[in-house]
Every structure is written in structure tokens, then in C-alpha cells.
Write an enzyme that holds these catalytic residues in place. Structure first.
Site, short mmCIF file in Angstrom:
data_model
loop_
_atom_site.label_atom_id
_atom_site.label_comp_id
_atom_site.label_asym_id
_atom_site.label_seq_id
_atom_site.Cartn_x
_atom_site.Cartn_y
_atom_site.Cartn_z
N ASP A 138 24.68 52.20 -27.23
CA ASP A 138 23.34 52.21 -26.65
C ASP A 138 22.32 52.59 -27.72
O ASP A 138 22.33 53.71 -28.22
CB ASP A 138 23.30 53.22 -25.49
CG ASP A 138 22.04 53.10 -24.64
OD1 ASP A 138 21.16 52.30 -25.01
OD2 ASP A 138 21.96 53.80 -23.62
N ASP A 139 21.47 51.65 -28.08
CA ASP A 139 20.40 51.86 -29.06
C ASP A 139 20.91 52.00 -30.50
O ASP A 139 20.23 52.58 -31.35
CB ASP A 139 19.53 53.11 -28.74
CG ASP A 139 18.74 52.98 -27.44
OD1 ASP A 139 18.90 51.96 -26.73
OD2 ASP A 139 17.97 53.91 -27.14
N CYS A 166 17.49 48.38 -22.28
CA CYS A 166 18.82 48.53 -21.66
C CYS A 166 19.10 47.61 -20.47
O CYS A 166 20.06 46.85 -20.49
CB CYS A 166 19.00 49.97 -21.19
SG CYS A 166 18.90 51.17 -22.53
N ARG A 176 21.88 44.53 -20.46
CA ARG A 176 23.17 44.67 -19.79
C ARG A 176 23.37 43.59 -18.73
O ARG A 176 24.48 43.09 -18.52
CB ARG A 176 23.28 46.07 -19.17
CG ARG A 176 23.49 47.12 -20.26
CD ARG A 176 22.93 48.49 -19.90
NE ARG A 176 22.71 49.21 -21.16
CZ ARG A 176 23.60 49.99 -21.75
NH1 ARG A 176 24.76 50.23 -21.17
NH2 ARG A 176 23.35 50.55 -22.91
N LYS A 207 27.63 54.06 -19.26
CA LYS A 207 26.28 53.75 -18.74
C LYS A 207 26.27 52.38 -18.09
O LYS A 207 26.60 51.39 -18.72
CB LYS A 207 25.29 53.80 -19.90
CG LYS A 207 23.88 53.35 -19.51
CD LYS A 207 22.92 53.70 -20.62
CE LYS A 207 21.61 52.97 -20.47
NZ LYS A 207 20.65 53.38 -21.52
N HIS A 261 23.48 51.10 -15.57
CA HIS A 261 22.06 50.73 -15.65
C HIS A 261 21.75 49.36 -15.05
O HIS A 261 20.83 48.67 -15.48
CB HIS A 261 21.52 50.83 -17.09
CG HIS A 261 20.14 51.40 -17.13
ND1 HIS A 261 19.46 51.67 -18.29
CD2 HIS A 261 19.30 51.75 -16.11
CE1 HIS A 261 18.27 52.16 -18.00
NE2 HIS A 261 18.15 52.21 -16.69
N SER A 270 20.25 55.83 -17.99
CA SER A 270 20.12 56.44 -19.32
C SER A 270 20.24 57.96 -19.26
O SER A 270 19.85 58.59 -18.27
CB SER A 270 18.78 56.07 -19.95
OG SER A 270 18.67 54.68 -20.05
N HIS A 327 21.72 56.70 -27.74
CA HIS A 327 20.47 56.89 -27.01
C HIS A 327 20.15 58.38 -27.01
O HIS A 327 21.04 59.20 -26.85
CB HIS A 327 20.69 56.38 -25.58
CG HIS A 327 19.44 56.19 -24.77
ND1 HIS A 327 18.68 57.24 -24.33
CD2 HIS A 327 18.85 55.07 -24.30
CE1 HIS A 327 17.65 56.77 -23.63
NE2 HIS A 327 17.74 55.45 -23.59
N ASP A 377 23.42 47.42 -27.14
CA ASP A 377 22.55 46.79 -26.14
C ASP A 377 21.17 46.42 -26.67
O ASP A 377 20.51 45.56 -26.12
CB ASP A 377 22.42 47.69 -24.90
CG ASP A 377 21.60 48.95 -25.19
OD1 ASP A 377 21.59 49.44 -26.34
OD2 ASP A 377 20.97 49.45 -24.24
N ASN A 378 20.72 47.12 -27.70
CA ASN A 378 19.40 46.82 -28.29
C ASN A 378 19.28 47.60 -29.59
O ASN A 378 20.15 48.43 -29.91
CB ASN A 378 18.23 47.15 -27.34
CG ASN A 378 18.28 48.55 -26.76
OD1 ASN A 378 18.51 48.75 -25.58
ND2 ASN A 378 18.09 49.56 -27.61
N LYS A 418 14.09 48.73 -31.12
CA LYS A 418 14.19 48.68 -29.67
C LYS A 418 12.84 48.41 -29.00
O LYS A 418 11.85 49.03 -29.36
CB LYS A 418 14.72 50.03 -29.17
CG LYS A 418 14.73 50.19 -27.66
CD LYS A 418 15.27 51.55 -27.27
CE LYS A 418 15.28 51.72 -25.74
NZ LYS A 418 15.92 52.97 -25.32
MG MG Z 1 19.62 50.83 -25.00
#
Ligand code: MG
Length: 474
Positions: A50-51, A90, A94, A147, A149, A172, A246, A298-299, A319
Site C-alpha cells: 500500500d503506497d 486505494c 483495488r 486491507k 477497502h 486504510s 501507508h 496499489d499506487n 500517489k
Molecule cells: Mg494506497
């Protein structure tokens, strides 16, 4: 690139009984079922950070974060250099991975609220078909960890979307602050788990509030390892979506203060440990020759978190933006004996492609009553051919901001990732040749009007397939 199917409900019929696919008759997903390629169906594991930024792993050039397990995974497998997340934040990212469809088609994006929040009502619509549902129809055992989301209300949880089991925090790790939490970024500087009122959910039940976030990566990892060790004769699908890096950043004692890159590095090095632990569990169970593991994020990095955010390396922005740093990700595929070791793919590919890839490997049919934007990466992974993806669409919320075709990327709109700066509309579009200019510094639009015409035609074809769904996020 889009595959437009014209046989409504045929996918559902295939779930019910025997399959007839393009002349092939497939048995209904029993153990040992064969894929269209004739070999036993593999297990599939998706590891989703994540991130995490394009520049945050040692094997992607980070000078001080140590990632020996991911580096080894890349050395034994295939490392992608032009791989994209489906969106720059996010929830839509996803949704794209899970469905193989741009989030504009499922309603999992918005111009006003960019992701789902604890007070959101919406989630992934029941009519969407997830990777887990595709594989479930082929008798896979399915597990989601981490996660989600894609909606935290009961009807949207993983166990309602094709997963047999789930352990994780449904959104998150910075959401829903408690009254004790310091305001703003202050809470991230010396974070404590009790600053966030997060539910930890097992299957459909909340089992803890404000769980100790220093233990999350370890617990997620143990859940995956236990599942691998307890595997029966069924093929399996594990979707492990880490809560980190994240912010707020948390690492366990074994990693805290150990990296050269501060707390962010500690957290990434613990993720690297987790990946190594899972690959070792697969080896120990004798499953490494029959399991595809795919790692990505994810980003891009959350740059407004300063040193608590990651790095997109030589890519522009991070992001939240449709510049390359927001959506181009590290991506590593591992499948000893099938993927040639040490390969680097510079082909265009993205998370939308994971559903068709999984379906292809499992001998499942992909949903035929809707547009699927992904393409199978199986030829690329097996070294029998290139990726068939030629273009990629960069959405911000419900708006198309940019399009890549081949090495060229046209920006119709640009906007800083966060903050109140107005969007800038480009007439003509700004054009970058990404292979020559990966940092998007030199606009070549005036030299290549024919490329802009070609990309405009790509946009028209794409828009002709679009029926935007009502947003689930507003
Ligand atoms: Mg993310």
C-alpha cells in the site's frame, strides 16, 4: 485491448456445471483440473503493498532500503518496469485489480471522495465478479488478508466476494481517529495504535478494536503461512494486501530502528521479510513449482508525508496523481520452473491484467456479459509471447486525465496530487515519450501531431464501451 463479450449470463452458467469453452470441454474444477495449456492448475498468490513507490525496493534502485527477499524473488522470476496500478489511490486501484475492469465501470471511483471512508455506505457492487469468484468456480480455496477497502459493511466484505476466509482491517490504517489522537500529521510522527479506532475483522466478525499495528505485518504473514501449510488437494488463491507502507508507519521490534532509511525503511524491510517468509513456506511445502506469486503496489508514494512517504525514483509525482509516479509500480512475478529466472519485462502491463491471467491459468472462463479491460499475461510469463496490451487509461476519479499508447502518453488534464490547485486542461494534450523520457520532462506534442490523432482514436474506441456506473464513493 478491451474484450467485449456478447453472451449475457453465460459466465454464471459455467459456474453451475460442465464447461464448454471454445471447443474445449473442461471438467468442473475438481482437484487436478487442467487448464487450457494442459498442465495442472497453479496456486495463485497476490502480494499487494500500500503506497509503495516505484523507487522503494533495492531491485528498483533504492540506495539504502534493503530488500533481499524481493531482490531474490526478482532474480528467480520476472521484474516489470512498465507495470501500472489501475488508479492512483486505494479504493479504485483495488477495484480494478479485483475485477479486471477500470473502476469507472463498477462505480468504485469518484471526483469528490476519492476513496471509501468509515462513514461511506457503498462498496463493490454485488454484480461485479472478482478474481476470487472466477477462481472459486474452479474449486480454488480462497483467502483474503489485510486491507480490503472495497466496502466495510457486511455485504461488501471479502467473504461476500468469493473469499472463503478473511483476516484484516477493511480500510486504510489512518482512518477513524480516536479522541486521544493528536491532530493532522502530528499523529503520524509518533504514532500509537490507540490513535485509530480500527476494526480487525475475521471473516465477517470484528475480533479486535485498535489492534497493535506493530504486529499487523507479522500477523498477516502468519495467516498466509498457516494457510499454505494447511493446504489440502484444492488449488488455492491468496490475496494478501498489506496495510503498509501507508502512514501511520509501524514496524515490529525486530525491524524498528534497523534500516538506514528511518521508519519508512524499517516498514518496507519488514514487508520484504514477509515476502521471504511466504516464498519459503511455499518452498517448504513443495509448492514453488506450482504457484504463481505476484508482488506489486496499489499506487505510488504519498509524497505529502515527507520522509514518511516513499519514492517514485526517477518518475514524476506520486500517489493521487496521473503522472507516472502515481501509478507505475514495482511488480515482480515468481514461478520457478515456469518463469525464466532473471527476466526483465519492459512490456506494458497492469493490475487489470491479473484477473484474465488468473482465469487463463485456472482454465476458467472470464465473464462474458461485460467489458473486461485486462489481458492475460500468461504468454509473457511463460516466455511464449509479448503482452498484448497496447494502451492504458489514467483516470482520476471519474475523469480520464491521460492515455498511454505504446511509448507515448498524452495528458489531457494534469493536477497536483493533493491540495487545492485547479486542474489544468491541455489543448493540445501534452505528449511525452515515456521510454525516452520516463520523468515526463519534455513535451513533444508539436513534433508528433499524428500520435495525438492516434491516441484520440483510442480514446473514442474506449469511450464507446463505457457505461459509467453510479459512484459508490459519494
Ligand atoms: Mg494506497
Amino acid at each position: 485491448m478491451s474484450i467485449r463479450m456478447s453472451n449475457p449470463r453465460s459466465w454464471l452458467r459455467t459456474v453451475a456445471g460442465a464447461f464448454v469453452l471454445g471447443g474445449l470441454v473442461l471438467s468442473p474444477g475438481l482437484p487436478g483440473a487442467e487448464s487450457s495449456t494442459g498442465s495442472a492448475v497453479p496456486n495463485i498468490v497476490i502480494l499487494f503493498a500500500d503506497d509503495l513507490g516505484y523507487g522503494d525496493l533495492a531491485c528498483y534502485g533504492h540506495p539504502s532500503i534493503r530488500t533481499p527477499n524481493l531482490d531474490r524473488m526478482a532474480a528467480e522470476g520476472m521484474r516489470f518496469t512498465q507495470f501500472y496500478a489501475a488508479a492512483s489511490v486505494c479504493t479504485p486501484s483495488r477495484a480494478g485489480l479485483m475485477t479486471g475492469r477500470y473502476p469507472i465501470r463498477s462505480g468504485m471511483c469518484s471526483n469528490t471522495r476519492r476513496v471509501l471512508f468509515p462513514n461511506s455506505e457503498g462498496g463493490l457492487p454485488a454484480g461485479e465478479i472478482t478474481i476470487a469468484e472466477v477462481l472459486k468456480a474452479r474449486n480454488y480455496a480462497t483467502l483474503a488478508i489485510g486491507k480490503w477497502h472495497l466496502g466495510h459493511h457486511p455485504q461488501y466484505l471479502p467473504t461476500r466476494n468469493g473469499f472463503d476466509h478473511y483476516l484484516g482491517i477493511p480500510y486504510s490504517n489512518d482512518m477513524d481517529r480516536t479522541a486521544d489522537s493528536p491532530r493532522g500529521r502530528q499523529a503520524f510522527l509518533e504514532p500509537k495504535s490507540e490513535y485509530w479506532n480500527l476494526p480487525l475483522i475475521r471473516d465477517g466478525e470484528e475480533i479486535e478494536r485498535s489492534p497493535d499495528q506493530t504486529q499487523l505485518t507479522r500477523r498477516y504473514t502468519e495467516e498466509a503461512v498457516k494457510f499454505i501449510q494447511g493446504g489440502g488437494k484444492q488449488p488455492f488463491f491468496i490475496y494478501l494486501a498489506y496495510s503498509f507502507p501507508h502512514v501511520p508507519l509501524f514496524a515490529s521490534d525486530a525491524f524498528l530502528g534497523k534500516s538506514l532509511r528511518g521508519l519508512y525503511g524499517d516498514v518496507v524491510e519488514e514487508l520484504d521479510w514477509s515476502v521471504g517468509r511466504i516464498l519459503a513456506a511455499l518452498r517448504d511445502a513443495g509448492l514453488e513449482q506450482n504457484t504463481l506469486v505476484f508482488f506489486t503496489s496499489d499506487n505510488g508514494p504519498w509524497l505529502t508525508q515527507f520522509e514518511q512517504g516513499g519514492s517514485a525514483g526517477l518518475l514524476r509525482e506520486g500517489k493521487g496523481s496521473t503522472w507516472e509516479g502515481g501509478m507505475r509500480e514495482p511488480a515482480i512475478a515468481w514461478w520457478p520452473g515456469t518463469i525464466q529466472p532473471g527476466g526483465i519485462s519492459r512490456d506494458l502491463a497492469c493490475t487489470l491484467d491479473l484477473l484474465p491471467t488468473a482465469a487463463d491459468l485456472a482454465g476458467a472462463t472470464i465473464p462474458r456479459d461485460r467489458v473486461i479491460d485486462g489481458v492475460s499475461l500468461v504468454p509473457l510469463l511463460k516466455g511464449t509471447g509479448p503482452s498484448s496490451r497496447e494502451s492504458f487509461f489514467y483516470y482520476r476519479g471519474q475523469q480520464l486525465y491521460a492515455v498511454r499508447k505504446g511509448p507515448y502518453k498524452a495528458h489531457f488534464i494534469t493536477k497536483s496530487a493533493y491540495g487545492r490547485d485547479p486542474a489544468v486542461t491541455h489543448e493540445p494534450p501534452a505528449l511525452y515519450q515515456l521510454e525516452n523520457d520516463p520523468s515526463e520532462q519534455y513535451d513533444v506534442a508539436t513534433a508528433h501531431p499524428e500520435i495525438l490523432v492516434d491516441i484520440q482514436q483510442e480514446v473514442e474506441r474506449h469511450k464507446a464501451t463505457l457505461v459509467p456506473a453510479p459512484s459508490q464513493l459519494d
